[in-house]
Design an enzyme around this catalytic site. Sequence first.
Site, PDB file in Angstrom:
ATOM      1  CB  SER A 135      -0.805  -0.010   1.261  1.00 54.84           C
ATOM      2  OG  SER A 135      -2.164  -0.999   1.217  1.00 54.84           O
ATOM      3  NE  ARG A 184       1.813   4.866   9.921  1.00 58.50           N
ATOM      4  CZ  ARG A 184       1.738   3.563   9.224  1.00 58.50           C
ATOM      5  NH1 ARG A 184       0.651   3.037   9.426  1.00 58.50           N
ATOM      6  NH2 ARG A 184       2.527   3.111   8.975  1.00 58.50           N
ATOM      7  CG  HIS A 198      -1.763   2.761   4.600  1.00 59.50           C
ATOM      8  ND1 HIS A 198      -2.657   2.798   6.360  1.00 59.50           N
ATOM      9  CD2 HIS A 198      -1.862   2.627   3.880  1.00 59.50           C
ATOM     10  CE1 HIS A 198      -2.346   0.982   5.729  1.00 59.50           C
ATOM     11  NE2 HIS A 198      -2.216   0.831   4.525  1.00 59.50           N
TER      12      HIS A 198
END
Length: 215
Positions: free
Chosen positions: A17, A40, A43
């Site tokens: 990812s 992050r 994500h």
Amino acid sequence: MLKDIEIVAPLDIEKRSFEIITEELGDRKFPKEWENIIKRVIHTTADFEYADNLYISETAVESGINALKSGCTIVTDTTMVMSGINKRVLGSLGGDVKCFIADEDIKEEAKAKGITRSAVAIDKASRDKNIKIYAVGNAPTALIRLYELIEKGEMEKPQLVVGVPVGFVNVVESKELFVNSDIPCIIARGRKGGSNVGASIINALLYTVSENRRD
């Protein structure tokens, strides 16, 4: 079609990812200390607009990391933010996380004063000297009250404020209070945000501290 689906081992899903996020960001470059936070959050949300609307003040990352290293307490405005924070890593640093929103004294005081529980919870948190990081993922009233207490000198300036409430009423305005201040902060500007974003920002900092300890 099933034949077009790439089968990825469970342990490699997050790694893959992040590789995709890096590929799709292309030539975009960020300060090294910001990169893990931005990626992050992307994500967590699959929303690349956070590459542009995350405001990270000059001292925010360093100040937040120092607070975590000291074994501080984090306070959140929702149990969802608290649930999303990696408590194993936080605990390994001697820290913990609290959320007062469901406490009976908070409910009673909020009802008596006719204000939100989120605002009253900030009042309670401000009396705990070990709380050095505030993570607000839902309630702009929590951000507004936090700013008010700091401005009045009724509490010490936190080492980090993560302000990412989502919505329409006073959301943008509450965030801009911190953007225009000297308080170390990470803010999702505009209407976007949420508890998952708040937790992902804290986790990005926790993982940075954890990785640096292993090096």
